[in-house]
Design an enzyme around this catalytic site. Sequence first.
Site, mmCIF file in Angstrom:
data_model
loop_
_atom_site.group_PDB
_atom_site.id
_atom_site.type_symbol
_atom_site.label_atom_id
_atom_site.label_comp_id
_atom_site.label_asym_id
_atom_site.label_seq_id
_atom_site.Cartn_x
_atom_site.Cartn_y
_atom_site.Cartn_z
ATOM 1 N N THR A 162 42.466 35.587 69.964
ATOM 2 C CA THR A 162 42.238 36.124 68.622
ATOM 3 C C THR A 162 43.329 35.504 67.763
ATOM 4 O O THR A 162 44.486 35.425 68.183
ATOM 5 C CB THR A 162 42.253 37.663 68.608
ATOM 6 O OG1 THR A 162 41.826 38.083 67.307
ATOM 7 C CG2 THR A 162 43.611 38.270 68.905
ATOM 8 N N ALA A 186 31.146 38.635 65.362
ATOM 9 C CA ALA A 186 29.963 37.902 65.832
ATOM 10 C C ALA A 186 28.852 38.880 66.220
ATOM 11 O O ALA A 186 27.667 38.580 66.070
ATOM 12 C CB ALA A 186 30.335 37.033 67.026
ATOM 13 N N SER A 187 29.243 40.056 66.712
ATOM 14 C CA SER A 187 28.236 41.057 67.097
ATOM 15 C C SER A 187 27.400 41.460 65.883
ATOM 16 O O SER A 187 26.174 41.610 65.983
ATOM 17 C CB SER A 187 28.913 42.310 67.665
ATOM 18 O OG SER A 187 29.871 41.980 68.616
ATOM 19 N N HIS A 190 26.637 36.960 75.460
ATOM 20 C CA HIS A 190 27.564 38.084 75.301
ATOM 21 C C HIS A 190 26.801 39.413 75.244
ATOM 22 O O HIS A 190 25.660 39.464 74.759
ATOM 23 C CB HIS A 190 28.367 37.882 74.005
ATOM 24 C CG HIS A 190 29.499 38.833 73.845
ATOM 25 N ND1 HIS A 190 29.416 39.959 73.061
ATOM 26 C CD2 HIS A 190 30.738 38.833 74.378
ATOM 27 C CE1 HIS A 190 30.562 40.609 73.117
ATOM 28 N NE2 HIS A 190 31.389 39.940 73.900
ATOM 29 N N ASP A 193 25.003 31.535 68.584
ATOM 30 C CA ASP A 193 26.259 32.278 68.711
ATOM 31 C C ASP A 193 27.304 31.336 69.321
ATOM 32 O O ASP A 193 27.281 31.058 70.511
ATOM 33 C CB ASP A 193 26.034 33.506 69.616
ATOM 34 C CG ASP A 193 27.337 34.233 69.947
ATOM 35 O OD1 ASP A 193 28.388 33.869 69.395
ATOM 36 O OD2 ASP A 193 27.291 35.176 70.769
ATOM 37 N N ASN A 202 33.494 32.435 65.036
ATOM 38 C CA ASN A 202 34.596 33.294 64.597
ATOM 39 C C ASN A 202 35.867 32.501 64.291
ATOM 40 O O ASN A 202 36.621 32.195 65.224
ATOM 41 C CB ASN A 202 34.946 34.316 65.693
ATOM 42 C CG ASN A 202 33.938 35.435 65.815
ATOM 43 O OD1 ASN A 202 33.072 35.584 64.967
ATOM 44 N ND2 ASN A 202 34.065 36.226 66.858
#
Length: 495
Positions: free
Chosen positions: A100, A166-167, A210, A289, A318
């Site tokens: 992250t 992203a979800s 995912h 994705d 992301n």
Amino acid sequence: MEDEIPYTKFDSIHVFTEMEANQFREFGKEMIDYVANYLENIRERRVLPTVEPGYLRPLIPETAPEKPDNWEDIMKDIERVIMPGVTHWHSPRFHAYYPTANSYPAIVADILSGAIACIGFSWIASPACTELEVVMMDWLGKMLGLPDEFLACSGGKGGGVIQGTASEATLVALLGAKARAIDRIKKEHPDWSDAEIVGKLVGYTSSQSHSSVERAGLLGGVKLRSLQPDGTNRLSGEVLEKAIQDDLDAGLIPFYAVSTLGTTSSCTFDKLDEMGPVCNNNNVWLHVDAAYAGSAFICPEYRYLMKGIQRADSFNFNPHKWMLVNFDCSAMWLKDPSWLVNAFNVDPLYLKHEQQGSAPDYRHWQIPLGRRFRSLKLWFVLRLYGIENIQAHVRKQISLAKHFEGLLGSDDRFEVTEEVIMGLVCFRLKASNEINESLLKRINGRGVVHLVPSKIRDVYFLRLAVCSRLTEKSDIEISWKEIKEAANDVLSKNV
Ligand code: PLP
């Protein structure tokens, strides 16, 4: 009478104490120093905390203070209360999940965003918030080499938006696809109800995608089929085509497919170039994705991994994972956002404005109404690093992963289980799953390095992701030494 009570009366009894601007300047400087010191010296901290659940409650009072606390005590409590329970995601020994992002330009921009503190749900709610986002998404799209159809500056329908995660992007794309499919089927079968159509909708994804993809299906109230990838863990066009044909034969309506570029377990890449034509030929919305690996497409040499992107309807990655922009910043582009805008359009009077239609009102592109000024941190990061330095960051992290792969290769007790393409190395001891489970437990138990495992086709392996932007070759070598020592312990049953 109540309305005769002068305002100063409240003032004189100190209904609230406000931090003064001068205090803010002083406290702010102290906090910036703390943050810089924290990150500069993060290697010295144990990456995983040793606290037990419930550790924090006894360290602070049971109720909020009646009178203001003082700043010095609050600063002291960061080390006393908070830091003992922090997992240090930005330690170069943190190799779990995926990175992250964390950078000073993004942190500084977030301070400004906190000061402006607008809620940019419509253009008029803060024109700069919307307009900078539109331009930043074009900058970013050009950096990745996305087809013009995705960019607002092309003058077509397409454009980008910053989602939180992203979800959310996967769910939003699914809802757009659902709206498009319902619209199409209603034209073919005007007598079918929405409920009848929704009951027949079916989407597709790989079993390696995912968990948020499966969740998007649940939240969107539609069937999603989990398809088996090939022997290299990549979903092929052939498998997708067969599944679509089977469902058409069964009277179902294929409407949505997700292609993952950089799977979470092992960073493999679905065969996007094969999936695209299958989706296009069957009116299936193709969402890509690329949550983690998408950042690498700013380097031209990795764009072969997104071959076929021109066939997709939506694309997401992301910057908050690997592109130095602090959470949350998930970049999503759509070729035709009108499917979302129309599907999610509720337009109460208090949200209307005169310029409606001449700029995006981003509230229609997302699930919540409110949105922060997130494009500021993208702008600061892109300007203060420049594209060259961000590319160098990605390349360096990939080379560090390759270095770790080389170290594993020097010890024949270990094997690498997946091709190393990005900053993730999947490996295991050439031994049973149980021994590898013990190895992971031993590594994490020592507290110097943090890894998480995964399992594909019943083979348990460990994942080492190069996460912190501060990681150097010497850090990878320290992690390797830890892993080797833990392996020695496990193999000699010294655990
Ligand atoms: N998709 C992939 C491929 C991921 O690897 C991840 C997280 O690692 C996600 C989606 C979820 O990302 P987010 O937390 O932004 O929803």
